[in-house]
Design an enzyme around this catalytic site. Structure first.
Site, PDB file in Angstrom:
ATOM      1  N   LYS A 229       0.761  -1.137  -0.026  1.00  0.00           N
ATOM      2  CA  LYS A 229       0.169   0.096   0.027  1.00  0.00           C
ATOM      3  C   LYS A 229       0.803   1.258  -0.011  1.00  0.00           C
ATOM      4  O   LYS A 229       2.103   1.355   0.278  1.00  0.00           O
ATOM      5  CB  LYS A 229      -0.815   0.176   1.214  1.00  0.00           C
ATOM      6  CG  LYS A 229      -2.135  -0.952   0.884  1.00  0.00           C
ATOM      7  CD  LYS A 229      -3.267  -0.868   1.808  1.00  0.00           C
ATOM      8  CE  LYS A 229      -4.481  -1.765   1.207  1.00  0.00           C
ATOM      9  NZ  LYS A 229      -5.583  -2.009   2.184  1.00  0.00           N
ATOM     10  N   ARG A 263      -4.719  -9.783   4.487  1.00  0.00           N
ATOM     11  CA  ARG A 263      -5.040 -10.001   3.136  1.00  0.00           C
ATOM     12  C   ARG A 263      -3.703  -9.342   2.249  1.00  0.00           C
ATOM     13  O   ARG A 263      -3.310  -8.342   2.306  1.00  0.00           O
ATOM     14  CB  ARG A 263      -6.060  -8.865   2.897  1.00  0.00           C
ATOM     15  CG  ARG A 263      -6.435  -8.616   1.437  1.00  0.00           C
ATOM     16  CD  ARG A 263      -7.391  -7.649   1.208  1.00  0.00           C
ATOM     17  NE  ARG A 263      -8.209  -7.561  -0.028  1.00  0.00           N
ATOM     18  CZ  ARG A 263      -7.649  -6.726  -0.995  1.00  0.00           C
ATOM     19  NH1 ARG A 263      -6.528  -6.350  -0.945  1.00  0.00           N
ATOM     20  NH2 ARG A 263      -8.093  -7.003  -2.286  1.00  0.00           N
TER      21      ARG A 263
END
Ligand code: HH2
Length: 293
Positions: A229, A263
Site C-alpha cells: 500500500k 490480506r
C-alpha cells in the site's frame, strides 16, 4: 497476542477455523488491467490459475475482487462487475477447497457470488453502500467483513481527518456491529477491518497498526490489508511492485498485535513472515523441534 482459537467464524455452510495462527487471504483481482484483449475465457483461466497458485503457496482464503478500491478509482457498474466476477468465482470454487470471499459492496454481486460458491463478503463500505446487503448476509449466513473507511474510494484521500483515529474507528465498529446484529447477522459471522489506506494519512495508518490490539475487545477476528500500500511507499519511497520488504515489516507487526486475517498479494513470502512472527510471539520452538527430531 489475541487467542485466535476462540474466533471460529460462520460463513454460509462452512466454519472458518483459526489453527492457532492468522489466516492468509490471497488477493485475486479481476480488474480491467488483468483482462487481455483475447476475451473472457482466457481472463477466467488466468484468474483461476492465479487462485490455484495462491492456494499452493499457502492461502487459507481467497478474496476475489472485480472493482478497484484504489484511491481515486471510479465505481464500476453492476453489470460489468457481475460479468467480471461471477465466472471467476464459479471457476475458482470448482478448483480449490479453501473458502472464497467476494470483495464487493453491491448486494447483487454478493448474492450472485454466494450462489456461485463464495462464503464470505468483503464489503469495504461495511453495509453502508447497498441497503440490500445486510439482508443477504443475514439470510445466507455468509461471513461479512466490516471495514472502516472515511469517505468513498473516489474521495477518501482528499482530506482524511480524525481527532482520535483509534477512538473513532472503535466507535465505528461498535455502531456497525450493532447495525449488523439488528439486521439478523450473527456476531460469529463478523470480521472487522480498520481499513488501512482507506481515508487515512500515514500517521493514521501507523497508529491503527501500532494499536491494533485496541480492537480485540469486540471478539471478532481483525482483518488487516497492508500489502504494497501507498503508506509503505511513503515510508520507503519505492514503487508498488517493490514494496514486498516493507509489506513484510507491516505484516509482522500486525501479526504481533493480534491480526487474525492477513490480506496479501505475496502469499508465499508473507506466510513465512507470519509463521516466524507467530513463533517468536508465542515463544515456541515447535518448528525447530520438529526439524531436529
Ligand atoms: N484493501 C484493498 C481492497 N480491499 N478489503 C479489505 N477488507 N481490507 C483492505 O485493506 C482492502 C480490501 C486495496 O486494494 P487495492 O490496493 O485497490 O488493490 P488490490 O485489490 O490489488 O489489493
Amino acid at each position: 497476542m489475541l487467542d485466535l482459537r476462540t474466533l471460529t467464524r460462520q460463513a454460509k455452510d462452512r466454519l472458518i477455523e483459526f489453527p492457532g495462527r492468522p489466516l492468509m487471504m490471497g488477493v485475486v483481482n479481476v480488474t480491467p488491467d488483468s483482462f487481455s484483449d483475447g476475451g473472457r475465457y482466457l481472463d477466467v483461466e488466468a484468474a483461476v490459475a492465479h487462485a490455484i497458485q495462491l492456494v499452493e503457496e499457502g492461502a487459507d482464503v481467497l478474496d476475489v475482487g472485480a472493482e478497484s478500491t484504489r484511491p481515486g478509482a471510479d465505481p464500476v457498474d453492476e453489470a460489468e462487475e457481475l460479468r467480471r466476477a461471477i465466472p471467476v468465482v464459479t471457476a475458482v470454487a470448482k478448483s480449490v477447497t479453501v473458502p472464497i470471499s467476494i470483495d464487493t459492496s453491491k448486494a447483487s454481486v454478493a448474492q450472485a457470488a454466494l450462489d456461485a460458491g463464495a462464503v464470505l463478503v468483503n464489503d469495504v463500505t461495511a453495509l453502508r453502500g447497498d441497503p440490500a446487503m445486510a439482508e443477504i448476509i443475514a439470510r445466507t449466513g455468509a461471513g461479512i467483513v466490516l471495514m472502516h473507511m472515511q469517505g468513498t474510494p473516489r474521495t477518501m484521500q482528499q482530506v482524511p481527518h480524525y481527532e482520535d483515529v483509534i477512538g473513532e474507528v472503535a466507535a465505528f465498529f461498535e455502531e456497525r456491529i450493532r447495525f449488523a446484529t439488528a439486521h439478523g447477522i450473527g456476531q460469529r459471522q463478523i470480521v472487522l477491518d480498520p481499513g488501512i489506506g482507506f481515508g487515512k494519512l500515514l500517521v493514521h495508518n501507523l497508529t491503527l497498526l501500532a494499536r491494533l490490539q485496541r480492537f480485540a475487545c469486540f471478539g471478532c477476528p481483525l482483518l488487516v490489508g497492508v500489502s504494497r500500500k501507498t503508506f509503505l511507499g511513503q515510508l520507503v519511497d519505492r514503487p508498488v511492485q517493490d514494496r514486498q520488504w516493507a509489506t513484510a515489516a507491516a505484516v509482522a507487526m500486525a501479526v504481533e498485535r493480534g491480526a487474525g486475517i492477513l490480506r496479501v498479494h505475496d502469499v508465499r513470502a508473507m506466510k513465512d513472515v507470519m509463521q516466524v512472527t507467530v513463533a517468536i510471539s508465542q515463544e515456541t520452538i515447535e518448528p525447530m523441534k520438529a526439524q531436529h527430531a
